[in-house]
Design a protein around this motif. Sequence first.
Motif: not given
Length: 270
Positions: A27-31, A208-210, A236-241
């Motif tokens: 499984p993965t999540t969107a970048t 954050d979906d995923g 919904s901030a994701h990763g480096w965001d």
Amino acid sequence: MRRGGRGRRVGAVAAVLVAAGCAGGGPTTATSPTTPAPLPTAAVTTVAERCLSSAPGRIVTVEAPDGSGMTGATYGSGRRAVVLLHQTGAGGFCGWVPYARWLGEHGMLALAVDDCVHGASRCTDATTADVRAQVAAAVDRARASGAERVAVVGASMGGARALGVGQAAGADAVVDLSGPERWEGVPDAVTAARATTVPLLVASSDGDDGIDGDVLDAAVEASPSTRKQRVRLEGSAHGWDVVTEGIGDAAEVTDRGPWLLRWVEGALDH
């Protein structure tokens, strides 16, 4: 996007693979939708060329014992270091550059590094398949540059990798920003956390979906670390965001940037 590819990679090949859609298992999540796209060539020698920005710095090579070499960039100096693992996308480490520069200006040695399928990285099949070896090479590079204590901080895919192999790779502290609970090539979040005794921070956004926030809650709870923290963020901030806003020259460090730095400083001084 899914991680994929084996064997020796160069920047042009990696960019094509990612742009076409990477194949892989798990499984993965969107970048992040703001992942920067670098110049698709292996010939660049500066961060500005690599990341299509005005960022200072030259490309460095992070060497593994078997002769593999991963591309990266360093900022700052000091006895405390942060190794930054990127999320998926052709940009590789570029999305970390604004925060790495900021860390370098605030007393940290920051090393943002590509994995074996991004940038101009050239790796053997064995190192390409071994995430721990890739992260260990970056930790060793930080120590060779003068760091006595090293935190591994990852975004999205990099977050799952930081949690999955960070301590095994020699990290003194581990930070997972938006890492999915499962990712190819590393233990799942709960299994990894059970083996994590160093300071641990896991942060994700509820929107954050995923990302299965409940599983990440359970993972942190399962960790035997005496200094651990689970943060569930609004939005919904994701990763480096989570710590920066915008891309390239327009990127700015958010209020969470200093918060993360304070956490890392406390963890490395612990």
